[in-house]
Motif scaffolding. Structure first.
Motif, PDB file in Angstrom:
ATOM      1  N   SER A  82      87.182  18.267 128.399  1.00  0.00           N
ATOM      2  CA  SER A  82      87.931  19.503 128.689  1.00  0.00           C
ATOM      3  C   SER A  82      88.200  20.340 127.445  1.00  0.00           C
ATOM      4  O   SER A  82      89.188  21.077 127.381  1.00  0.00           O
ATOM      5  CB  SER A  82      89.262  19.173 129.387  1.00  0.00           C
ATOM      6  OG  SER A  82      89.046  18.459 130.577  1.00  0.00           O
ATOM      7  N   ALA A  83      87.301  20.273 126.477  1.00  0.00           N
ATOM      8  CA  ALA A  83      87.489  21.040 125.245  1.00  0.00           C
ATOM      9  C   ALA A  83      87.493  22.544 125.496  1.00  0.00           C
ATOM     10  O   ALA A  83      88.039  23.308 124.696  1.00  0.00           O
ATOM     11  CB  ALA A  83      86.392  20.684 124.240  1.00  0.00           C
ATOM     12  N   THR A  84      86.906  22.974 126.612  1.00  0.00           N
ATOM     13  CA  THR A  84      86.828  24.410 126.900  1.00  0.00           C
ATOM     14  C   THR A  84      88.177  25.006 127.324  1.00  0.00           C
ATOM     15  O   THR A  84      88.257  26.209 127.576  1.00  0.00           O
ATOM     16  CB  THR A  84      85.789  24.685 128.008  1.00  0.00           C
ATOM     17  OG1 THR A  84      86.127  23.919 129.171  1.00  0.00           O
ATOM     18  CG2 THR A  84      84.398  24.320 127.539  1.00  0.00           C
ATOM     19  N   TYR A  85      89.213  24.181 127.392  1.00  0.00           N
ATOM     20  CA  TYR A  85      90.550  24.712 127.683  1.00  0.00           C
ATOM     21  C   TYR A  85      91.143  25.419 126.471  1.00  0.00           C
ATOM     22  O   TYR A  85      92.266  25.913 126.516  1.00  0.00           O
ATOM     23  CB  TYR A  85      91.482  23.606 128.171  1.00  0.00           C
ATOM     24  CG  TYR A  85      91.077  22.981 129.480  1.00  0.00           C
ATOM     25  CD1 TYR A  85      90.113  23.574 130.306  1.00  0.00           C
ATOM     26  CD2 TYR A  85      91.637  21.786 129.911  1.00  0.00           C
ATOM     27  CE1 TYR A  85      89.741  22.998 131.506  1.00  0.00           C
ATOM     28  CE2 TYR A  85      91.271  21.204 131.116  1.00  0.00           C
ATOM     29  CZ  TYR A  85      90.316  21.806 131.911  1.00  0.00           C
ATOM     30  OH  TYR A  85      89.943  21.221 133.102  1.00  0.00           O
ATOM     31  N   ARG A  86      90.393  25.407 125.393  1.00  0.00           N
ATOM     32  CA  ARG A  86      90.724  26.206 124.210  1.00  0.00           C
ATOM     33  C   ARG A  86      92.142  25.944 123.710  1.00  0.00           C
ATOM     34  O   ARG A  86      92.507  24.811 123.447  1.00  0.00           O
ATOM     35  CB  ARG A  86      90.478  27.691 124.502  1.00  0.00           C
ATOM     36  CG  ARG A  86      89.023  28.039 124.811  1.00  0.00           C
ATOM     37  CD  ARG A  86      88.846  29.528 125.087  1.00  0.00           C
ATOM     38  NE  ARG A  86      87.457  29.916 125.177  1.00  0.00           N
ATOM     39  CZ  ARG A  86      86.787  30.059 126.330  1.00  0.00           C
ATOM     40  NH1 ARG A  86      87.397  29.851 127.491  1.00  0.00           N
ATOM     41  NH2 ARG A  86      85.513  30.419 126.318  1.00  0.00           N
ATOM     42  N   SER A 109      84.642  32.789 129.470  1.00  0.00           N
ATOM     43  CA  SER A 109      83.370  32.075 129.535  1.00  0.00           C
ATOM     44  C   SER A 109      83.599  30.567 129.518  1.00  0.00           C
ATOM     45  O   SER A 109      84.678  30.083 129.184  1.00  0.00           O
ATOM     46  CB  SER A 109      82.487  32.470 128.351  1.00  0.00           C
ATOM     47  OG  SER A 109      83.100  32.073 127.130  1.00  0.00           O
ATOM     48  N   LEU A 110      82.543  29.820 129.868  1.00  0.00           N
ATOM     49  CA  LEU A 110      82.613  28.357 129.889  1.00  0.00           C
ATOM     50  C   LEU A 110      82.254  27.812 128.515  1.00  0.00           C
ATOM     51  O   LEU A 110      81.176  27.270 128.290  1.00  0.00           O
ATOM     52  CB  LEU A 110      81.656  27.787 130.942  1.00  0.00           C
ATOM     53  CG  LEU A 110      81.836  28.242 132.378  1.00  0.00           C
ATOM     54  CD1 LEU A 110      80.890  27.477 133.290  1.00  0.00           C
ATOM     55  CD2 LEU A 110      83.264  28.053 132.841  1.00  0.00           C
ATOM     56  N   GLY A 111      83.147  27.963 127.580  1.00  0.00           N
ATOM     57  CA  GLY A 111      82.903  27.489 126.233  1.00  0.00           C
ATOM     58  C   GLY A 111      84.188  27.577 125.445  1.00  0.00           C
ATOM     59  O   GLY A 111      85.279  27.494 125.993  1.00  0.00           O
ATOM     60  N   ILE A 112      84.051  27.770 124.149  1.00  0.00           N
ATOM     61  CA  ILE A 112      85.221  27.929 123.296  1.00  0.00           C
ATOM     62  C   ILE A 112      85.151  29.266 122.576  1.00  0.00           C
ATOM     63  O   ILE A 112      86.014  30.123 122.760  1.00  0.00           O
ATOM     64  CB  ILE A 112      85.339  26.761 122.293  1.00  0.00           C
ATOM     65  CG1 ILE A 112      85.504  25.444 123.054  1.00  0.00           C
ATOM     66  CG2 ILE A 112      86.514  26.986 121.335  1.00  0.00           C
ATOM     67  CD1 ILE A 112      85.472  24.216 122.192  1.00  0.00           C
TER      68      ILE A 112
END
Length: 421
Positions: free
Chosen positions: A302-306, A355-358
């Motif tokens: 879940s790193a994309t939760y920024r 977006s689906l990233g960081i």
């Protein structure tokens, strides 16, 4: 070409975000021109404008019943084939939690208040659409087990700002929302942070005088205590996982659930105080994780939760509960530097949706099997200090370097030791 442009913008962001030239990052304080550093008022305006940019596309659509029609719903490249409709509840529930303390604030400045009241009104209308079976934006409450998660975030927002988000709802919407919360009792949570989702929903029901299931609260609290590993870290289940779920869910939800249950004399103040001390210790790690350049280590699922990873740190700032050696202004400056690294134009799909990233829009591969566009709105949790007035030291004090900025400039900073709590 896209990669070169992104790197160029990241390089600029690291300078513009800190207002310090790269060579000066490793120089003494005397080499930094203080007058060029951003003020707390500058930072607050940046936070408000950024939160407006994040929240408006979702709330402006859902408040009119057009979210399903217009949201650019993207899913992970390794999507697990669950109903994509759960993503709309994810977006609403997760965004509402980050907005709640700001909506609870009174007497904001006039320009900011216009934005705040608009978003608050839209969120109330969005909740009404979300529980209305006749609305095009009626949410997927009965689709699998995922709704338990995001209903809990919505319940958490209602607990944080009852006067702004619960009391203004009309009676029909309140009854429908309570009904949807109660029917989620069909879902048995996993033996993990999921236990707190059930506990949060039941604690909200307790807080508004509805019948609640004691076992779904007490079992969660006992298990979380059992999974404590030491030095401010809980396991996400019996086995420790080195990720940020202490930030996303465990520590803040534990505190919010305990607070409600202590108020209703169901749990002890001593239990709450101990959990709070553990969150304070964990927050010390989070503050030290911000590098001089405004980056932080990325690991775990879940790193994309920024910026949601900073929820315990900013919640403590909101509640005046920071450890003594951490100044509110240094938290503001650290988190602002991170936001300016992450939220570049390319981070928003079509200029609107996360977006689906960081950073940027080339990191879809970071998205987990359950990740979709709605999931990304958990990043709103880093905006909790907007619930503090402008005169609070979080916003009113001048630029204050955070620990790693001091360390790598050769300045004195606090040593760190294991804490037995």
């Amino acid at each position: 070409m896209k990669r070169r442009n992104l790197l160029r913008k990241l390089s600029f962001a690291s300078v513009a975000g800190l207002f310090i030239q790269p060579a000066q990052l490793f120089a003494g304080t005397k080499d930094v021109e203080i007058e060029k550093l951003p003020s707390g008022i500058d930072d607050r305006k940046y936070w408000v404008d950024l939160l407006d940019k994040i929240a408006s596309p979702l709330l402006s659509n859902m408040s009119k019943g057009t979210l399903r029609k217009n949201m650019d719903m993207q899913v992970s490249p390794i999507w697990d084939n669950r109903d994509k409709g759960v993503g709309y509840l994810e977006g609403l529930g997760r965004l509402s939690t980050g907005l709640a303390p700001w909506f609870a604030l009174e007497n904001a400045n006039r320009e900011e208040d216009v934005i705040r009241k608009r978003l608050n009104k839209q969120l109330l209308a969005s909740i009404a659409h979300g529980v209305d079976p006749e609305s095009p934006d009626y949410l997927s409450w009965s689709s699998g087990s995922q709704p338990l998660v995001d209903a809990a975030f919505l319940a958490q927002s209602l607990i944080k700002a009852p006067k702004a988000l619960w009391e203004p709802l009309d009676d029909t919407t309140k009854k429908r929302l309570v009904h949807e919360f109660k029917q989620l009792r069909r879902i048995k949570p996993y033996e993990s942070n999921w236990l707190l989702f059930a506990a949060m929903i039941e604690s909200f029901l307790l807080s508004v005088g509805e019948d609640f299931v004691e076992e779904r609260i007490d079992y969660a609290l006992e298990k979380i205590k059992e999974w404590y590993k030491g030095d401010g870290w809980y396991g996400d289940g019996p086995v420790f996982s080195f990720d940020y779920y202490n930030s996303y869910v465990i520590q803040p939800m534990l505190i919010d659930v305990l607070r409600v249950n202590v108020q209703h004399k169901r749990r002890s103040k001593e239990e709450y105080d101990l959990a709070y001390k553990r969150m304070q210790r964990y927050a010390e790690f989070l503050e030290r994780m911000v590098s001089p350049e405004g980056t932080y280590p990325i690991f775990g699922r879940s790193a994309t939760y920024r910026t949601a990873i900073f929820q315990p740190l900013v919640q403590l700032a909101l509640e005046d509960g920071l450890p003594e050696w951490i100044k509110p202004s240094q938290v503001r400056c650290a988190i602002t530097s991170v936001k300016k690294r992450i939220f570049i134009p390319e981070t928003f799909v079509k200029g609107e949706w996360l977006s689906l990233g960081i950073v940027g829009n080339q990191q879809e591969g970071l998205a987990d099997t359950y990740s979709n566009t709605g999931s990304m709105y958990l990043t709103s949790l880093s905006f909790l200090p907007l619930g503090l007035p402008e005169k609070h030291s979080f916003w009113s004090e001048p630029f204050e370097p955070w620990t790693m900025l001091k360390a790598w400039k050769g300045e004195p900073f606090k040593k760190d030791y294991h804490v037995n709590v």
